[in-house]
Write a protein that holds these residues in place. Structure first.
Motif, PDB file in Angstrom:
ATOM      1  N   LEU A 123       0.846  -1.187   0.000  1.00  0.00           N
ATOM      2  CA  LEU A 123       0.000   0.000   0.000  1.00  0.00           C
ATOM      3  C   LEU A 123       0.891   1.250   0.000  1.00  0.00           C
ATOM      4  CD1 LEU A 123      -2.781   1.409   0.343  1.00  0.00           C
ATOM      5  CD2 LEU A 123      -2.458   1.180   2.813  1.00  0.00           C
ATOM      6  N   MET A 124       0.687   2.117  -0.993  1.00  0.00           N
ATOM      7  CA  MET A 124       1.498   3.329  -1.108  1.00  0.00           C
ATOM      8  C   MET A 124       0.582   4.545  -1.217  1.00  0.00           C
ATOM      9  SD  MET A 124       4.435   1.861  -1.002  1.00  0.00           S
ATOM     10  CE  MET A 124       5.552   3.210  -1.344  1.00  0.00           C
ATOM     11  N   PHE A 125       1.035   5.671  -0.640  1.00  0.00           N
ATOM     12  CA  PHE A 125       0.245   6.894  -0.653  1.00  0.00           C
ATOM     13  C   PHE A 125       0.800   7.935  -1.623  1.00  0.00           C
ATOM     14  CE2 PHE A 125      -0.491   5.084   3.619  1.00  0.00           C
ATOM     15  CZ  PHE A 125      -1.853   4.878   3.515  1.00  0.00           C
ATOM     16  N   TYR A 126       2.061   7.810  -1.986  1.00  0.00           N
ATOM     17  CA  TYR A 126       2.638   8.673  -3.008  1.00  0.00           C
ATOM     18  C   TYR A 126       3.834   7.942  -3.603  1.00  0.00           C
ATOM     19  CZ  TYR A 126       5.740   9.860   0.886  1.00  0.00           C
ATOM     20  OH  TYR A 126       6.604   9.798   1.951  1.00  0.00           O
ATOM     21  N   GLU A 127       4.243   8.341  -4.788  1.00  0.00           N
ATOM     22  CA  GLU A 127       5.297   7.638  -5.511  1.00  0.00           C
ATOM     23  C   GLU A 127       6.656   7.879  -4.861  1.00  0.00           C
ATOM     24  OE1 GLU A 127       5.364   7.962  -9.709  1.00  0.00           O
ATOM     25  OE2 GLU A 127       3.165   7.860  -9.905  1.00  0.00           O
ATOM     26  N   ASP A 130      11.257   2.913  -6.572  1.00  0.00           N
ATOM     27  CA  ASP A 130      10.607   1.604  -6.642  1.00  0.00           C
ATOM     28  C   ASP A 130      11.512   0.530  -7.230  1.00  0.00           C
ATOM     29  OD1 ASP A 130       8.108   0.443  -5.930  1.00  0.00           O
ATOM     30  OD2 ASP A 130       7.596   0.234  -8.050  1.00  0.00           O
ATOM     31  N   LYS A 172       3.793   1.793 -12.699  1.00  0.00           N
ATOM     32  CA  LYS A 172       3.566   3.229 -12.492  1.00  0.00           C
ATOM     33  C   LYS A 172       2.086   3.568 -12.603  1.00  0.00           C
ATOM     34  CE  LYS A 172       8.102   4.927 -13.959  1.00  0.00           C
ATOM     35  NZ  LYS A 172       8.841   5.748 -14.964  1.00  0.00           N
ATOM     36  N   TYR A 175       0.352   2.158  -9.364  1.00  0.00           N
ATOM     37  CA  TYR A 175       1.150   2.318  -8.151  1.00  0.00           C
ATOM     38  C   TYR A 175       0.320   2.613  -6.905  1.00  0.00           C
ATOM     39  CZ  TYR A 175       5.313   3.559  -5.449  1.00  0.00           C
ATOM     40  OH  TYR A 175       6.314   3.602  -4.510  1.00  0.00           O
ATOM     41  N   LEU A 176      -0.644   3.496  -7.001  1.00  0.00           N
ATOM     42  CA  LEU A 176      -1.427   3.919  -5.839  1.00  0.00           C
ATOM     43  C   LEU A 176      -2.722   3.128  -5.687  1.00  0.00           C
ATOM     44  CD1 LEU A 176      -0.950   7.794  -6.061  1.00  0.00           C
ATOM     45  CD2 LEU A 176       0.434   6.102  -4.841  1.00  0.00           C
ATOM     46  N   LYS A 177      -2.922   2.114  -6.516  1.00  0.00           N
ATOM     47  CA  LYS A 177      -4.107   1.262  -6.423  1.00  0.00           C
ATOM     48  C   LYS A 177      -3.735  -0.093  -5.818  1.00  0.00           C
ATOM     49  CE  LYS A 177      -6.597   3.036 -10.473  1.00  0.00           C
ATOM     50  NZ  LYS A 177      -7.262   2.636 -11.757  1.00  0.00           N
TER      51      LYS A 177
END
Length: 304
Positions: A123-127, A130, A172, A175-177
């Motif tokens: 789970l990521m909230f911003y890039e 990676d 990319k 990434y946030l999904k």
């Protein structure tokens, strides 16, 4: 008069002829079984917390149902209805487990069911940087790599990365999904089996084959054929359905080495039109028989 009254809850944004026809199949079958079934959109039922008390209000006057046939993925509405004492088929928990592919695999694992090797995206909230995760994916999987969004239908949120460039591009994009990475089952390219389970029985099944897509979804152009699944496919489908607590489900199974069954996913509200057109079996008849059994009704109790 009908002695049994139920709601069929469906998504209010799905108003195409296909979806409305499926709803009518359920309604007509219910009437034959002595059940009065009202079709209600999920956006016609409003969930409220008022003065600290949970409630629902509906913009059309309806009496309280004996059961709710919940054919939507609105798990929050499902949980609200259950909290108020409504009996749902399927339960909110089952809908939640099946709708989230990550949760599905977690529940099925460690139960003797063969599954594709799967890696969940953190789970990521911003890039951020990676490279380590990309390297880990390439270490654990060979190309092509299947990439799936945790939430999706009709195969539209399932992708295939053939090389590192495609992997990075899809990584990319998603990434946030919530999403996952999975080994590609070469022995099942473009084909799978859909088994409809009701209670502890497989009541209908079909083989789906695509000649031009790695996915076997009918909506993506795959063809469907009558299919008599072997015993190990039937046993696997029933076991998987029970593990997610389903009253009824559509279990999709891939062909592994030597045609060993590999569970791909479980659908808590699998559509019944395609299987009917393919096999002539009306799955809704089995579903309502099951519901009547669960409600402790029998034919002598029902009058029209």
């Amino acid at each position: 008069m009908f002695k049994i009254y139920g709601w069929l809850v469906y998504n209010g944004s799905l108003q195409s002829e296909k979806f409305l026809e499926i709803n009518m199949i359920y309604k007509e079958t219910a009437e034959k079984k002595g059940i009065c079934l009202d079709l209600i959109k999920n956006n016609e039922i409003y969930c409220l917390i008022e003065n600290g008390v949970c409630s629902v209000k509906i913009n059309i006057l309806k009496k309280n149902p004996d059961f709710v046939l919940f054919l939507d993925k609105d798990v929050r509405l499902a949980k609200q209805l259950e909290k108020l004492g409504y009996r749902l088929f399927n339960s909110a928990k089952t809908i939640e487990l099946c709708d989230d592919k990550i949760l599905t695999y977690q529940v099925l694992s460690d139960n003797g069911i063969k599954l594709p090797k799967t890696l969940f995206s953190p789970l990521m909230f911003y890039e951020t940087d990676d490279n380590d995760f990309i390297n880990f994916i390439e270490k654990e999987f060979k190309y092509p790599i299947v990439i799936k969004e945790a939430f999706g239908s009709f195969g539209q949120q399932v992708y295939l990365a053939e090389n590192k460039e495609q992997l990075i591009s899809l990584r990319k994009r998603l990434y946030l999904k919530p999403h996952l990475y999975q080994e590609f089952i070469h022995t099942s390219r473009g084909k799978d089996v859909r088994l409809h389970v009701v209670g502890d029985k497989v009541v209908a099944s079909m083989l789906r084959v695509s000649e031009n897509d790695f996915r076997a979804n009918i909506s993506s152009g795959a063809k469907m054929y009558k299919y008599q699944p072997p015993a190990n496919f039937i046993e696997t489908a029933i076991k998987a359905s029970k593990l997610v607590g389903a009253d009824f489900s559509g279990v999709d199974i891939l062909f592994g080495e030597n045609d060993q069954p590999i569970v791909c996913e479980i659908n808590s509200n699998a559509h019944i039109k395609n299987i009917y057109e393919c096999t002539g079996i009306n799955v809704s008849e089995y579903i309502f028989d099951y519901i009547l059994q669960e409600l402790k009704y029998n034919e002598r109790d029902i009058t029209i």
